[in-house]
Motif scaffolding. Structure first.
Motif, mmCIF file in Angstrom:
data_model
loop_
_atom_site.group_PDB
_atom_site.id
_atom_site.type_symbol
_atom_site.label_atom_id
_atom_site.label_comp_id
_atom_site.label_asym_id
_atom_site.label_seq_id
_atom_site.Cartn_x
_atom_site.Cartn_y
_atom_site.Cartn_z
ATOM 1 N N ASN A 1 7.219 0.328 9.999
ATOM 2 C CA ASN A 1 6.384 1.569 9.619
ATOM 3 C C ASN A 1 6.675 2.736 10.542
ATOM 4 O OD1 ASN A 1 4.355 3.150 8.787
ATOM 5 N ND2 ASN A 1 2.528 2.069 9.074
ATOM 6 N N ASN B 1 0.873 -1.415 0.133
ATOM 7 C CA ASN B 1 0.009 0.121 -0.156
ATOM 8 C C ASN B 1 0.773 1.227 -0.031
ATOM 9 O OD1 ASN B 1 0.977 0.284 2.540
ATOM 10 N ND2 ASN B 1 -0.807 0.082 3.635
ATOM 11 N N ASN C 1 -0.113 8.896 11.284
ATOM 12 C CA ASN C 1 0.833 7.896 10.570
ATOM 13 C C ASN C 1 2.380 8.544 10.865
ATOM 14 O OD1 ASN C 1 0.493 5.821 8.630
ATOM 15 N ND2 ASN C 1 -0.901 6.891 7.885
ATOM 16 N N ARG D 1 -9.220 9.737 10.583
ATOM 17 C CA ARG D 1 -9.060 8.608 9.847
ATOM 18 C C ARG D 1 -8.316 7.694 10.659
ATOM 19 N NH1 ARG D 1 -4.381 5.633 7.837
ATOM 20 N NH2 ARG D 1 -5.476 3.940 6.689
#
Ligand code: X2X
Length: 337
Positions: free
Chosen positions: A152, A39, A216, A176
């Motif tokens: 990540n 992704n 993120n 989100r």
């Protein structure tokens, strides 16, 4: 003009030289051509190291294994790619353990809020007992996981409307989160209004203000250009996240043992290099993102953690994972609930 004998000879000689590479191409066609989908943008260290990995696997297997990389949700969202991995539509896939938890519930345990203080404790746990426990659960679900998880990073909250400095700033905040019960539960416990959206849709969801924020690591805020549609970045480090390198079991078992060993060796080696890349990148990115207009603030992690505790977040998830799994987590990170 008549065709001379000389031309005919040259012609057939040319055909003969042409024929050689064609046969060679066939002889070199890989025995196993496998798709690896993910992704992330091509510029993220995960894709840069995956490209090196694929080249090393091809060289080491003398062309027998060819891995084609499909980055950036080219083959669909994480949800789509996870079903393709299960059906065999794709052979390899990297996925956050938290999203994998929609299939393997235990896989989200590494994402418990504020569990890890630093990378040392992350790698000690994920290359140690906690990682081994999670991979054991993954393999029970018919998916194969390589040993080394790719990084990540520690996650930070961004917003288009206001800086998030205290837990009170999250009250009713439309944020989100990836598609994962743990993420939704955590941001509900923080009194926010989380919306589950696959990463493939995040940029446009932020741009059209379906949500005001997201969370993120800096490496993703930078490579996915989220700074173009977000103004504030709050350094919460609220959780760590990593990507398991997964394989479809039938495709994996078709590989003879020597080729499995080559793939595993290069995937694990690439993961270690990618971890170092992401750490370096994250360390320098605050300055770069600030120069692009993002406004940074520090957050009091302790206040967020207390709020989670008060809301019963830790005891709820201890109950879901069970005492055995929770004990393995606490052995790595200290007492949580
Ligand atoms: O979906 C996300 O936010 C990402 C890119 O961090 C994950 O894959 C979990």
């Amino acid at each position: 003009m008549s065709i001379s004998r000389r031309n005919i000879i040259l012609g057939s000689a040319a055909a003969a030289t042409l024929a050689t590479p064609i046969t060679r191409v066939f002889a070199q066609k890989a025995e196993f051509t496998y798709k690896y989908a993910n992704n992330l943008p091509v510029t993220h260290p995960m894709n840069l190291r995956a490209k090196e990995m694929a080249d090393a696997i091809s060289a080491d297997s003398k062309g027998r294994v060819s891995i084609q990389i499909f980055p950036n949700n080219q083959l669909g969202s994480d949800t789509d790619m996870l079903s393709q991995l299960r059906s065999g539509g794709i052979e390899f896939f990297t996925l956050s353990g938290l999203i994998l938890s929609t299939l393997v519930p235990a896989a989200s345990i590494s994402g418990i809020g504020f569990a890890f203080n630093d990378y040392d404790s992350v790698w000690k746990a994920m290359d140690g007992d906690l990682g081994a426990y999670i991979r054991g659960q993954i393999s029970k679900s018919g998916i194969v996981s390589m040993d080394k998880i790719w990084d990540n990073g520690f996650r930070q909250i961004t917003s288009s409307s206001k800086p998030i400095t205290t837990p009170a700033d999250l009250k009713g905040f439309k944020i989100r989160v990836p598609v994962s019960p743990l993420w939704t539960s955590m941001f509900k416990a923080l009194d926010a209004a989380p919306a589950s959206i696959n990463f493939a849709e995040v940029y446009s969801a932020l741009q059209t203000k379906i949500v005001d924020g997201q969370e993120n690591p800096l490496a993703i805020i930078s490579t996915a250009k989220l700074f173009e549609v977000q103004k504030y970045c709050s350094l919460t480090n609220h959780m760590w996240d990593g990507f398991w390198f997964l394989a479809n079991r039938r495709a994996w078992e078709k590989l003879p043992a020597d080729l499995q060993a080559i793939v595993a060796k290069h995937s694990n080696a690439a993961a270690l290099k990618e971890r170092a890349d992401v750490a370096t990148l994250n360390a320098g990115l605050q300055t770069e993102l600030a120069s692009k207009g993002m406004l940074f603030n520090k957050a009091d992690a302790g206040a967020f953690r207390d709020q989670l505790r008060k809301a019963g977040f830790y005891s709820e998830w201890k109950g879901k994972y069970g005492d055995e799994a929770w004990a393995i987590l606490e052995r790595s990170v200290g007492k949580l609930a």
